[in-house]
Design a protein around this motif. Structure first.
Motif, PDB file in Angstrom:
ATOM      1  N   CYS A  35       0.916  -1.215   0.108  1.00 33.09           N
ATOM      2  CA  CYS A  35       0.182  -0.138  -0.016  1.00 33.09           C
ATOM      3  C   CYS A  35       0.763   1.380  -0.056  1.00 33.09           C
ATOM      4  O   CYS A  35       0.356   2.347  -0.500  1.00 33.09           O
ATOM      5  CB  CYS A  35      -0.775  -0.046   1.185  1.00 33.09           C
ATOM      6  N   ASP A  36       1.973   1.255   0.487  1.00 37.39           N
ATOM      7  CA  ASP A  36       3.109   2.431   0.805  1.00 37.39           C
ATOM      8  C   ASP A  36       2.352   3.341   1.555  1.00 37.39           C
ATOM      9  O   ASP A  36       2.949   4.463   1.567  1.00 37.39           O
ATOM     10  CB  ASP A  36       3.281   2.862  -0.738  1.00 37.39           C
ATOM     11  N   THR A  37       1.291   2.939   2.422  1.00 35.64           N
ATOM     12  CA  THR A  37       0.578   4.064   3.360  1.00 35.64           C
ATOM     13  C   THR A  37       0.757   3.301   4.762  1.00 35.64           C
ATOM     14  O   THR A  37      -0.041   3.793   5.549  1.00 35.64           O
ATOM     15  CB  THR A  37      -0.821   4.232   2.951  1.00 35.64           C
ATOM     16  N   SER A  38       1.646   2.527   4.941  1.00 35.64           N
ATOM     17  CA  SER A  38       1.713   2.046   6.617  1.00 35.64           C
ATOM     18  C   SER A  38       0.457   1.321   6.877  1.00 35.64           C
ATOM     19  O   SER A  38       0.465   0.985   8.327  1.00 35.64           O
ATOM     20  CB  SER A  38       1.921   3.193   7.327  1.00 35.64           C
ATOM     21  N   GLN A  39      -0.362   0.666   6.029  1.00 36.11           N
ATOM     22  CA  GLN A  39      -1.216  -0.015   6.412  1.00 36.11           C
ATOM     23  C   GLN A  39      -1.293  -1.735   6.342  1.00 36.11           C
ATOM     24  O   GLN A  39      -1.484  -2.467   7.176  1.00 36.11           O
ATOM     25  CB  GLN A  39      -2.517   0.488   5.706  1.00 36.11           C
ATOM     26  N   GLY A  41       1.323  -3.762   5.814  1.00 37.01           N
ATOM     27  CA  GLY A  41       2.294  -4.515   6.141  1.00 37.01           C
ATOM     28  C   GLY A  41       3.197  -5.643   5.331  1.00 37.01           C
ATOM     29  O   GLY A  41       3.892  -6.466   5.764  1.00 37.01           O
ATOM     30  N   THR A  44       6.780  -5.449   6.026  1.00 40.88           N
ATOM     31  CA  THR A  44       7.392  -6.022   7.296  1.00 40.88           C
ATOM     32  C   THR A  44       8.491  -6.651   7.458  1.00 40.88           C
ATOM     33  O   THR A  44       8.806  -7.547   6.830  1.00 40.88           O
ATOM     34  CB  THR A  44       6.113  -6.704   8.248  1.00 40.88           C
ATOM     35  N   VAL A  52       8.860  -4.067  12.108  1.00 40.08           N
ATOM     36  CA  VAL A  52       8.460  -2.480  11.505  1.00 40.08           C
ATOM     37  C   VAL A  52       8.145  -2.677  10.169  1.00 40.08           C
ATOM     38  O   VAL A  52       8.490  -3.441   9.375  1.00 40.08           O
ATOM     39  CB  VAL A  52       9.856  -1.739  12.103  1.00 40.08           C
ATOM     40  N   LYS A  53       7.230  -1.545   9.824  1.00 38.60           N
ATOM     41  CA  LYS A  53       6.919  -1.489   8.503  1.00 38.60           C
ATOM     42  C   LYS A  53       7.824  -0.579   7.761  1.00 38.60           C
ATOM     43  O   LYS A  53       8.202   0.601   7.872  1.00 38.60           O
ATOM     44  CB  LYS A  53       5.579  -0.829   8.269  1.00 38.60           C
ATOM     45  N   CYS A  55       8.208   0.416   4.815  1.00 40.41           N
ATOM     46  CA  CYS A  55       7.969   1.570   3.875  1.00 40.41           C
ATOM     47  C   CYS A  55       7.880   2.968   4.887  1.00 40.41           C
ATOM     48  O   CYS A  55       7.798   3.918   4.210  1.00 40.41           O
ATOM     49  CB  CYS A  55       6.625   1.208   3.300  1.00 40.41           C
ATOM     50  N   THR A  56       7.841   2.743   6.270  1.00 36.66           N
ATOM     51  CA  THR A  56       7.548   3.923   6.957  1.00 36.66           C
ATOM     52  C   THR A  56       8.739   4.323   7.806  1.00 36.66           C
ATOM     53  O   THR A  56       8.661   4.536   9.031  1.00 36.66           O
ATOM     54  CB  THR A  56       6.162   3.960   7.779  1.00 36.66           C
ATOM     55  N   GLY A 126      -1.675  -5.498  11.773  1.00 43.44           N
ATOM     56  CA  GLY A 126      -0.893  -4.735  10.831  1.00 43.44           C
ATOM     57  C   GLY A 126      -0.678  -5.384   9.531  1.00 43.44           C
ATOM     58  O   GLY A 126       0.062  -4.876   8.677  1.00 43.44           O
ATOM     59  N   ASN A 127      -1.335  -6.578   9.333  1.00 43.15           N
ATOM     60  CA  ASN A 127      -1.274  -7.286   7.869  1.00 43.15           C
ATOM     61  C   ASN A 127      -2.488  -7.620   7.179  1.00 43.15           C
ATOM     62  O   ASN A 127      -3.247  -8.179   7.815  1.00 43.15           O
ATOM     63  CB  ASN A 127      -0.252  -8.357   8.351  1.00 43.15           C
TER      64      ASN A 127
ATOM     65  N   MET B   1       6.188   5.849  -3.503  1.00 44.85           N
ATOM     66  CA  MET B   1       6.036   7.253  -3.152  1.00 44.85           C
ATOM     67  C   MET B   1       7.450   7.490  -2.366  1.00 44.85           C
ATOM     68  O   MET B   1       7.867   6.505  -1.516  1.00 44.85           O
ATOM     69  CB  MET B   1       5.014   7.560  -2.245  1.00 44.85           C
ATOM     70  N   HIS B  34       5.757   7.761  12.246  1.00 45.19           N
ATOM     71  CA  HIS B  34       4.799   6.936  11.633  1.00 45.19           C
ATOM     72  C   HIS B  34       3.496   8.136  11.355  1.00 45.19           C
ATOM     73  O   HIS B  34       2.405   7.563  10.972  1.00 45.19           O
ATOM     74  CB  HIS B  34       4.331   5.860  12.386  1.00 45.19           C
ATOM     75  N   LEU B  37       6.495  10.525   8.398  1.00 43.47           N
ATOM     76  CA  LEU B  37       6.928  10.106   7.027  1.00 43.47           C
ATOM     77  C   LEU B  37       5.765   9.712   6.059  1.00 43.47           C
ATOM     78  O   LEU B  37       6.185  10.050   5.030  1.00 43.47           O
ATOM     79  CB  LEU B  37       7.608   8.906   7.192  1.00 43.47           C
ATOM     80  N   LYS B  41       5.917  11.364   2.361  1.00 46.32           N
ATOM     81  CA  LYS B  41       5.678  10.416   1.000  1.00 46.32           C
ATOM     82  C   LYS B  41       4.568  11.005   0.158  1.00 46.32           C
ATOM     83  O   LYS B  41       4.797  10.826  -0.890  1.00 46.32           O
ATOM     84  CB  LYS B  41       5.484   8.815   1.501  1.00 46.32           C
ATOM     85  N   ASP B 102      -1.420  -0.614  14.965  1.00 47.15           N
ATOM     86  CA  ASP B 102      -1.331  -2.214  14.901  1.00 47.15           C
ATOM     87  C   ASP B 102      -0.054  -2.574  15.553  1.00 47.15           C
ATOM     88  O   ASP B 102       0.758  -1.483  16.176  1.00 47.15           O
ATOM     89  CB  ASP B 102      -1.343  -2.760  13.522  1.00 47.15           C
ATOM     90  N   PRO B 103       0.540  -3.777  15.728  1.00 51.55           N
ATOM     91  CA  PRO B 103       1.810  -4.029  16.394  1.00 51.55           C
ATOM     92  C   PRO B 103       3.012  -3.274  15.680  1.00 51.55           C
ATOM     93  O   PRO B 103       4.033  -2.860  16.543  1.00 51.55           O
ATOM     94  CB  PRO B 103       1.791  -5.570  16.434  1.00 51.55           C
ATOM     95  N   GLN B 104       3.038  -3.424  14.437  1.00 54.77           N
ATOM     96  CA  GLN B 104       4.317  -2.574  13.927  1.00 54.77           C
ATOM     97  C   GLN B 104       4.295  -1.179  14.273  1.00 54.77           C
ATOM     98  O   GLN B 104       5.389  -0.647  14.390  1.00 54.77           O
ATOM     99  CB  GLN B 104       4.391  -2.930  12.493  1.00 54.77           C
ATOM    100  N   ASN B 107       5.493  -0.674  17.629  1.00 54.49           N
ATOM    101  CA  ASN B 107       6.933  -0.390  17.745  1.00 54.49           C
ATOM    102  C   ASN B 107       7.587   0.440  17.378  1.00 54.49           C
ATOM    103  O   ASN B 107       8.850   0.946  17.886  1.00 54.49           O
ATOM    104  CB  ASN B 107       7.438  -1.733  16.925  1.00 54.49           C
ATOM    105  N   CYS B 108       7.146   1.339  16.614  1.00 55.08           N
ATOM    106  CA  CYS B 108       7.964   2.788  16.193  1.00 55.08           C
ATOM    107  C   CYS B 108       7.151   3.929  16.731  1.00 55.08           C
ATOM    108  O   CYS B 108       8.023   4.935  17.266  1.00 55.08           O
ATOM    109  CB  CYS B 108       8.004   2.685  14.458  1.00 55.08           C
TER     110      CYS B 108
END
Lengths: 155, 290
Positions: A35-39, A41, A44, A52-53, A55-56, A126-127, B1, B34, B37, B41, B102-104, B107-108
């Motif tokens: 997605c490139d928008t942190s959604q 996953g 990951t 961690v993601k 892309c973010t 997150g996935n 992006m 989070h 960024l 982007k 969410d978990p990821q 973490n940040c």
């Protein structure tokens, strides 16, 4: 940065995302940009033991850390137990979300070696998977829990 | 992006951070990244310089003494979520953190980054307003402690100055109310709070509301304490609270968006407030006495 056990050093622009560093600079294309928008996953990776993601994250942000990508899970040509479970329970179809999903499962099992269904759902929030409907993913995770420490002893 | 070009520095002390803020043009502080960024982007933000705070130890850690809880601004949501000490003395904060993203992301993302960014649908603001926390901001001019009620000024605008850094969020232990809960109606796609309510209700022996604190996020351009509604609730029998008065929500700029109209969102908010009130009453645990 250490990536899959190897020390790497490159000159990069500050704006280079960690996902692009892994894919385009290091050639580790197992990590996917969805997605490139942190959604979703799909990007990951594990950084210093935490999912961690990528892309973010900026690559420079992750300088000095220890990164494990999907490529780093197999050992001596053998699939990691999580990968085997995904294969055995048909927990992937197109495979696009799978690397990120597997890394998220790795973290889930770190925190909950025998996760309940609720813990699994919460741990994988997150996935996003658009193919499987998640049920087989949950079955794969459940099987790893049932085999107790096998999911985590090699990590 | 990918973002537009920028310079990147990693100071190790507050002094170096303040130096950078005062000597460089157009810089942004980078915490978990989070919120920032994703904006960069999309090119909705293009600072010329990013000051990465991850190597500044003074911004990290949770410390608890008899009077106060100090949460370093660069404390990741997962640390707040999993702190056993925090769960013991201020469970509202730990549990609110567990609902973020969410978990990821947890973490940040950091508490400081989230509260300075002040997304109207973020989760922490409801808890922070209910807890009447204070924000410690450090600049060349000195240190300011800003109470939560004065922190959120406009949509995504807080009281911090551009040459300051948020170092801590502080909570006075004696003002932590009993049975404080956070309930969230998440957006089905993004997971952000369409409405999030932090509530704490105390009852007298006849189950009348003695004290009420209600803080709402997600509904409006800014998070808010529903002070008028809190006053109105005092004295009401908790099992039979009448319909909320219209003037309980005056002056609130309700966000209108694709899934629900403003009027529907207000209705959702009222329902969530009632649920949160009931959850708070059900959750009441004895006051921690040291």
């Amino acid at each position: 940065m250490e990536v899959n056990g190897e020390t790497v050093s490159r000159d990069v622009e500050p704006r280079l995302l960690l996902a692009h560093f892994l894919r385009d600079v290091l050639g580790l294309t197992g990590t996917h940009v969805g997605c490139d928008t942190s959604q979703c996953g799909a990007c990951t990776v594990i950084q210093n033991g935490k999912a961690v993601k990528s892309c973010t994250r900026l690559a420079v942000q992750s300088a000095g850390t220890r990164i494990t990508t999907i490529e780093g899970l197999e050992e001596g040509g053998q699939l990691h137990p999580i990968q085997s479970a995904f294969k055995n329970f048909h927990a992937l179809q197109c495979g696009f979300c799978t690397p990120g999903m597997v890394m998220a499962v790795w973290q889930l099992l770190q925190r909950h070696p025998v996760p309940t269904l609720d813990q699994t759902k919460h741990g994988l929030e997150g996935n996003i998977c658009r193919c499987t409907g998640y049920v087989n993913i949950f079955k794969a995770v459940d099987s790893l829990g049932m085999s107790n420490t096998r999911g985590s002893e090699t990590l | 992006m990918y973002p537009a070009r920028f310079d990147y520095i990693r100071p190790t002390t507050i002094d170096e951070v303040l130096d950078a803020l005062s000597t460089r043009e157009d810089c942004k502080l980078l915490a978990g990244g989070h919120s920032l960024l994703p904006l960069m982007k999309h090119r909705l933000a293009s600072p010329e310089c990013l000051i990465d705070l991850q190597d500044v130890p003074a911004l990290k850690g949770i410390s608890i003494d008899d009077d106060e809880i100090h949460v370093g601004a660069f404390t990741c949501h997962v640390e707040v979520e999993t702190s056993a000490e925090l769960e013991r003395v201020c469970p509202l904060l730990a549990r609110t953190a567990s609902r973020i993203g969410d978990p990821q992301v947890r973490n940040c993302g950091t508490i400081g980054g989230s509260l300075v960014h002040a997304d109207p649908a973020a989760d922490y603001p409801a808890a922070i307003l209910l807890l009447e926390a204070e924000f410690v901001c450090v600049g060349r001019g000195g240190v300011r402690r800003i109470p939560a009620r004065d922190w959120f000024l406009e949509m995504m605008t807080t009281a911090i100055q551009s040459d300051e850094v948020l170092t801590h969020v502080c909570i006075r232990r004696r003002t932590i109310p009993a049975g404080a809960v956070y309930l969230k109606w998440p957006h089905p796609a993004s997971g952000l709070a369409m409405v999030g309510v932090a509530a704490s209700i105390t009852l007298d022996e006849e189950r009348r509301i003695q004290d009420a604190r209600l803080a709402v996020t997600g509904l409006a351009e800014m998070p808010f304490r529903a002070y008028a509604l809190e006053q109105w609730l005092v004295g009401a029998v908790c099992d039979n609270v009448p319909e909320f008065p219209d003037d309980g929500f005056t002056g609130i700029s309700i966000i209108e968006e694709a899934l629900m109209t403003a009027s529907q969102r207000l209705d959702l908010c009222k329902i969530m407030i009632r649920k949160a009130m009931m959850a708070s009453i059900a959750d009441q645990s004895p006051q921690i006495v040291d």
